[in-house]
Design an enzyme around this catalytic site. Structure first.
Site, PDB file in Angstrom:
ATOM      1  N   HIS A 321       2.932  -1.334   2.110  1.00 14.78           N
ATOM      2  CA  HIS A 321       2.666  -0.282   1.131  1.00 14.78           C
ATOM      3  C   HIS A 321       2.388  -0.944  -0.214  1.00 14.78           C
ATOM      4  O   HIS A 321       2.988  -1.950  -0.545  1.00 14.78           O
ATOM      5  CB  HIS A 321       3.878   0.658   1.004  1.00 14.78           C
ATOM      6  CG  HIS A 321       3.529   1.948   0.352  1.00 14.78           C
ATOM      7  ND1 HIS A 321       3.472   2.082  -1.017  1.00 14.78           N
ATOM      8  CD2 HIS A 321       3.183   3.140   0.861  1.00 14.78           C
ATOM      9  CE1 HIS A 321       3.109   3.320  -1.308  1.00 14.78           C
ATOM     10  NE2 HIS A 321       2.931   3.995  -0.195  1.00 14.78           N
ATOM     11  N   ASP A 379       3.676   6.685   7.492  1.00 15.57           N
ATOM     12  CA  ASP A 379       2.746   6.969   8.590  1.00 15.57           C
ATOM     13  C   ASP A 379       3.228   6.424   9.925  1.00 15.57           C
ATOM     14  O   ASP A 379       2.773   6.871  10.974  1.00 15.57           O
ATOM     15  CB  ASP A 379       1.378   6.371   8.257  1.00 15.57           C
ATOM     16  CG  ASP A 379       0.784   7.053   7.049  1.00 15.57           C
ATOM     17  OD1 ASP A 379       0.773   6.424   5.983  1.00 15.57           O
ATOM     18  OD2 ASP A 379       0.423   8.236   7.168  1.00 15.57           O
TER      19      ASP A 379
HETATM   20  C1  SDX Z   1      -0.283   5.593   2.559  1.00 19.82           C
HETATM   21  O1  SDX Z   1      -0.454   4.734  -2.280  1.00 19.82           O
HETATM   22  C2  SDX Z   1       0.283   5.534  -1.620  1.00 19.82           C
HETATM   23  O2  SDX Z   1       1.267   6.032  -2.086  1.00 19.82           O
HETATM   24  C3  SDX Z   1      -0.185   5.824  -0.231  1.00 19.82           C
HETATM   25  C4  SDX Z   1       0.722   6.733   0.598  1.00 19.82           C
HETATM   26  C5  SDX Z   1       0.800   8.105   0.011  1.00 19.82           C
HETATM   27  O3  SDX Z   1       1.791   8.799   0.280  1.00 19.82           O
HETATM   28  O4  SDX Z   1      -0.194   8.530  -0.638  1.00 19.82           O
HETATM   29  O5  SDX Z   1       2.029   6.182   0.649  1.00 19.82           O
HETATM   30  C6  SDX Z   1       0.200   6.883   2.018  1.00 19.82           C
HETATM   31  O6  SDX Z   1      -1.439   5.309   2.408  1.00 19.82           O
HETATM   32  C7  SDX Z   1       0.694   4.657   3.219  1.00 19.82           C
HETATM   33  C8  SDX Z   1       0.015   3.330   3.680  1.00 19.82           C
HETATM   34  C9  SDX Z   1      -0.643   3.608   5.025  1.00 19.82           C
HETATM   35  N1  SDX Z   1      -1.528   2.488   5.386  1.00 19.82           N
HETATM   36  C10 SDX Z   1      -1.227   1.687   6.439  1.00 19.82           C
HETATM   37  O7  SDX Z   1      -0.190   1.756   7.089  1.00 19.82           O
HETATM   38  C11 SDX Z   1      -2.319   0.678   6.769  1.00 19.82           C
HETATM   39  C12 SDX Z   1      -1.689  -0.710   6.970  1.00 19.82           C
HETATM   40  N2  SDX Z   1      -1.221  -1.178   5.648  1.00 19.82           N
HETATM   41  C13 SDX Z   1      -2.123  -2.051   4.895  1.00 19.82           C
HETATM   42  O8  SDX Z   1      -3.464  -1.640   4.947  1.00 19.82           O
HETATM   43  C14 SDX Z   1      -1.578  -2.352   3.498  1.00 19.82           C
HETATM   44  O9  SDX Z   1      -0.249  -2.643   3.648  1.00 19.82           O
HETATM   45  C15 SDX Z   1      -1.735  -1.324   2.399  1.00 19.82           C
HETATM   46  C16 SDX Z   1      -3.152  -0.942   2.171  1.00 19.82           C
HETATM   47  C17 SDX Z   1      -0.925  -0.122   2.688  1.00 19.82           C
HETATM   48  C18 SDX Z   1      -1.202  -1.972   1.108  1.00 19.82           C
HETATM   49  O10 SDX Z   1      -2.033  -3.003   0.820  1.00 19.82           O
HETATM   50  P1  SDX Z   1      -1.805  -3.874  -0.534  1.00 19.82           P
HETATM   51  O11 SDX Z   1      -0.625  -3.465  -1.307  1.00 19.82           O
HETATM   52  O12 SDX Z   1      -3.098  -3.920  -1.222  1.00 19.82           O
HETATM   53  O13 SDX Z   1      -1.348  -5.231   0.042  1.00 19.82           O
HETATM   54  P2  SDX Z   1      -2.335  -6.342   0.523  1.00 19.82           P
HETATM   55  O14 SDX Z   1      -3.402  -5.706   1.365  1.00 19.82           O
HETATM   56  O15 SDX Z   1      -2.744  -7.142  -0.661  1.00 19.82           O
HETATM   57  O16 SDX Z   1      -1.386  -7.199   1.486  1.00 19.82           O
HETATM   58  C19 SDX Z   1      -0.508  -8.179   0.946  1.00 19.82           C
HETATM   59  C20 SDX Z   1      -0.339  -9.167   2.068  1.00 19.82           C
HETATM   60  C21 SDX Z   1      -1.673  -9.707   2.576  1.00 19.82           C
HETATM   61  O17 SDX Z   1      -1.403 -10.979   3.142  1.00 19.82           O
HETATM   62  P3  SDX Z   1      -1.685 -12.294   2.170  1.00 19.82           P
HETATM   63  O18 SDX Z   1      -3.069 -12.125   1.640  1.00 19.82           O
HETATM   64  O19 SDX Z   1      -0.617 -12.210   1.100  1.00 19.82           O
HETATM   65  O20 SDX Z   1      -1.483 -13.448   3.111  1.00 19.82           O
HETATM   66  O21 SDX Z   1       0.256  -8.520   3.199  1.00 19.82           O
HETATM   67  C22 SDX Z   1      -0.643  -8.506   4.290  1.00 19.82           C
HETATM   68  C23 SDX Z   1      -2.030  -8.791   3.719  1.00 19.82           C
HETATM   69  O22 SDX Z   1      -2.827  -9.447   4.679  1.00 19.82           O
HETATM   70  N3  SDX Z   1      -0.563  -7.176   4.876  1.00 19.82           N
HETATM   71  C24 SDX Z   1      -0.500  -6.926   6.181  1.00 19.82           C
HETATM   72  C25 SDX Z   1      -0.356  -5.532   6.286  1.00 19.82           C
HETATM   73  N4  SDX Z   1      -0.351  -4.989   5.059  1.00 19.82           N
HETATM   74  C26 SDX Z   1      -0.490  -6.001   4.179  1.00 19.82           C
HETATM   75  N5  SDX Z   1      -0.568  -7.751   7.260  1.00 19.82           N
HETATM   76  C27 SDX Z   1      -0.470  -7.143   8.475  1.00 19.82           C
HETATM   77  N6  SDX Z   1      -0.305  -5.815   8.655  1.00 19.82           N
HETATM   78  C28 SDX Z   1      -0.254  -4.993   7.590  1.00 19.82           C
HETATM   79  N7  SDX Z   1      -0.105  -3.685   7.758  1.00 19.82           N
END
Ligand code: SDX
Length: 451
Positions: A321, A379
Site C-alpha cells: 500500500h 483488497d
Molecule cells: C487500494 O491509495 C489508497 O488509499 C488506495 C486504497 C483505497 O482505499 O483507495 O487503499 C485501495 O488501491 C489498495 C491497493 C490495492 N493494490 C494492490 O493490491 C496491487 C498490488 N500492490 C502494488 O501494486 C503496490 O503495493 C501499490 C500500488 C499498492 C503501492 O505501490 P507503491 O507505494 O508505489 O510502492 P512501490 O510500487 O514503489 O513498491 C515498493 C517496493 C518495490 O520494490 P523495490 O523497487 O523497492 O525493489 O515494493 C515492491 C515494489 O516492486 N512491491 C511489491 C508489491 N507492492 C510493492 N512487490 C510484490 N508484490 C506487491 N504487491
C-alpha cells in the site's frame, strides 16, 4: 437541515522553512511557511515557490505532496490508523452502518436518530433511475465489463441533470450527492442483471442500503427473494470500510475533475474509471484471479519468487500500500468478517481461502515483503468475502465504487467549499527537445522509427 462543514479559516504558518539553492543560479535562499494540521505530517506551503525562486517541485506519484487540506479522513500509515471524521474505522465497522457513515462523511458528525431517519428516507427517495437510463445498457455487449458500463451510465447521469446544478448552491450540491449515493447500487445491479440477461429489479423502499443492493442483484420477478442478514451485514461492513480513504488516486481524480467546475456525475464517472485500475480498486478482482492462477498451495513459493523478481511484472495482488506500511486496519476488520461469512455459508474449506491464508502467512514471514513492509491490504480479503457471498468476480470493483461514492461526494463538496480551492493544474520537469525549425517533407532523410 445539517449544513456541510466548511473548511476552517486560513491556516496560519506555525514555523518557517528555508530553501537554499547554491551554485549556477547565484544562490537562492527563500523562506516558506510551515502549516500544521490537527494530526499528521506538517506541510511546507510552496504555492509561491515558482514566483519566488523560478523552481518547481518534482514529486511523481505525489509521494510527499499534500494536494489539499481536508477534515474528512485521516490515515496514519505507520500506526495502521484510519479515522472517518475522527472515528476509528474498527469502531464504525463494529457499531455503525453504511447510511450513518455516509451522513458522517458528508456532514462531519454522527446523526441524531431523527437526522438519520430523514437522511435514510431522502436517499431512499432517490434510488430509482430515470427509465430512459435502461436504454443505455442496450448499447453494451452482454459480456462488457460492468466497470465499463458504470463509467458510461454514471457519466450519462450528467445528461439528465446537467442544467439543474448550481455548484455554488449547497442545497443543489447535496441533492446531487444524495442522487449519486442512492443511484450507484441501482446502476451497479442493472449492469449485473444486463450481463446475465435477467430483467432489471427495481429498488424497494422498505430495505436498507445493503439489503436493497442484494435484492436488486439477486431477486427475480418469479419469486420472493429473502436477504440473508449475515450477508447484508457483511456487505454493509464492506461498504463502510471502502467508503473513503483520504486522497487516493480515484478521489484525487474526482477532486481534479471537480476543480474545473465539471458536473458531479461526470466527476464520479472519472473516479470510477480511475478506481478500475488493478493497482487501485481493481485489485480485489485481481486477487481472485491471482489465487486461481496459483491454483494450489504448493505453487505459492513459485509465485512469491516471481513477485520478488524485478524482471517479472507480476506482483502479489492484495499486498502493499502506498500509505499503510504496517497492517491495513481495514484488512484486520475484513479478515474477521471473512471467517464469519465463510463459517455462516459453510465454505470455510474454500480452496481459494486456504491458498489465501497460506499466502498471507508465507508473505508475512518472507524477508522481501517484511523489508518492503508489504502487508495484506483491504483488497486481499474483500475479494474472498464477496466471492463467498456469491458475487461474481467482475462485480468486485463495482462494489468498491458503490461504497467509495460516499467519500468521493464528501470530498467533492469539501473541495468546492474550500475558499483556497482553484483549478488543479500541475506543472512538469520538461525533458524534451529544445526549440528547432520545421523540416519540409521533401528534405527529410528516411528516419529510423522513433523510440
Ligand atoms: C487500494 O491509495 C489508497 O488509499 C488506495 C486504497 C483505497 O482505499 O483507495 O487503499 C485501495 O488501491 C489498495 C491497493 C490495492 N493494490 C494492490 O493490491 C496491487 C498490488 N500492490 C502494488 O501494486 C503496490 O503495493 C501499490 C500500488 C499498492 C503501492 O505501490 P507503491 O507505494 O508505489 O510502492 P512501490 O510500487 O514503489 O513498491 C515498493 C517496493 C518495490 O520494490 P523495490 O523497487 O523497492 O525493489 O515494493 C515492491 C515494489 O516492486 N512491491 C511489491 C508489491 N507492492 C510493492 N512487490 C510484490 N508484490 C506487491 N504487491
Amino acid at each position: 437541515m445539517a449544513k456541510f462543514i466548511t473548511p476552517k479559516n486560513k491556516i496560519t504558518a506555525s514555523a518557517t522553512a528555508t530553501l537554499v539553492v547554491d551554485g549556477t543560479d547565484g544562490g537562492i535562499s527563500e523562506e516558506f511557511g510551515v502549516l500544521e494540521g490537527t494530526m499528521g505530517p506538517k506541510v511546507v506551503e510552496i504555492g509561491k515557490l515558482y514566483a519566488k525562486t523560478g523552481y518547481f517541485t518534482y514529486d511523481p506519484g505525489f509521494m510527499a505532496t499534500a494536494s489539499c487540506r481536508s477534515q474528512i479522513t485521516y490515515i496514519d500509515g505507520e500506526k495502521g490508523v484510519l479515522l472517518y471524521r475522527g472515528y476509528p474505522i474498527d469502531e464504525l465497522a463494529e457499531h455503525s452502518d453504511f447510511a450513518e457513515v455516509c451522513y458522517l462523511l458528508l456532514y462531519g458528525e454522527l446523526p441524531s436518530p431523527k437526522q438519520k431517519r430523514k437522511f435514510e428516507h431522502d436517499v431512499t427517495m432517490h434510488t430509482m433511475v430515470n427509465e430512459q437510463l435502461t436504454f443505455f445498457f442496450r448499447g453494451f455487449r452482454r459480456d462488457a465489463h460492468p466497470m465499463a458500463m458504470m463509467v458510461g451510465v454514471v457519466g450519462a447521469l450528467s445528461a439528465f441533470y446537467h442544467d439543474t446544478l448550481d455548484l455554488d448552491d449547497p442545497y443543489q450540491r447535496m441533492v446531487a450527492s444524495f442522487r449519486l449515493i442512492a443511484k450507484m447500487p441501482t446502476i451497479a445491479a442493472m449492469a449485473y442483471k444486463f450481463s446475465i440477461g435477467q430483467p432489471f429489479i427495481y429498488p424497494r423502499n422498505d430495505l436498507n442500503y445493503a439489503e436493497n443492493f442484494l435484492h436488486m442483484l439477486f431477486a427475480v420477478p418469479c419469486e420472493e427473494y429473502r436477504v440473508n442478514p449475515v450477508i447484508s451485514r457483511a456487505l454493509d461492513r464492506i461498504f463502510i470500510l471502502h467508503a473513503d480513504h483520504e486522497q487516493n488516486a480515484s478521489t484525487s481524480t474526482v477532486r481534479l475533475a471537480g476543480s474545473s467546475g465539471a458536473n458531479p456525475y461526470a466527476c464520479i464517472a472519472a473516479g470510477i474509471a480511475c478506481l478500475w485500475g488493478p493497482a487501485h480498486g481493481g485489485a480485489n478482482e485481481a486477487v481472485l484471479a491471482m489465487l486461481a492462477e496459483i491454483g494450489t498451495v504448493d505453487r505459492i513459493p513459485e509465485f512469491i519468487d516471481r513477485a520478488k523478481d524485478r524482471k517479472d511484472p507480476f506482483r502479489l495482488m492484495g499486498f502493499g500500500h502506498r500509505v499503510y506500511k504496517n497492517y491495513d486496519p481495514r484488512a484486520q476488520v475484513l479478515r474477521q468478517t471473512c471467517h464469519e461469512v465463510l463459517e455462516e455459508l459453510g465454505v470455510s474449506n474454500e480452496p481459494l481461502l486456504k491458498i489465501a491464508m497460506t499466502l498471507e502467512r508465507i508473505a508475512l514471514e518472507d524477508a522481501y515483503f517484511v523489508k518492503r513492509k508489504l502487508y495484506p491490504n483491504v483488497d486481499f480479503y474483500s475479494g474472498i468475502i464477496l466471492r463467498a457471498m456469491g458475487i461474481p468476480t467482475h462485480l468486485f470493483t463495482v462494489i468498491f465504487s458503490v461504497a467509495r461514492t460516499a467519500g468521493w461526494v464528501a470530498q467533492w463538496n469539501e473541495m468546492i467549499e474550500d475558499p483556497s480551492q482553484k483549478i488543479g493544474r500541475p506543472r512538469q520537469l520538461y525533458t524534451g527537445y529544445g526549440p528547432r525549425s520545421y523540416v519540409p517533407l521533401d528534405q527529410r532523410r528516411k528516419r529510423k522509427a522513433a523510440g
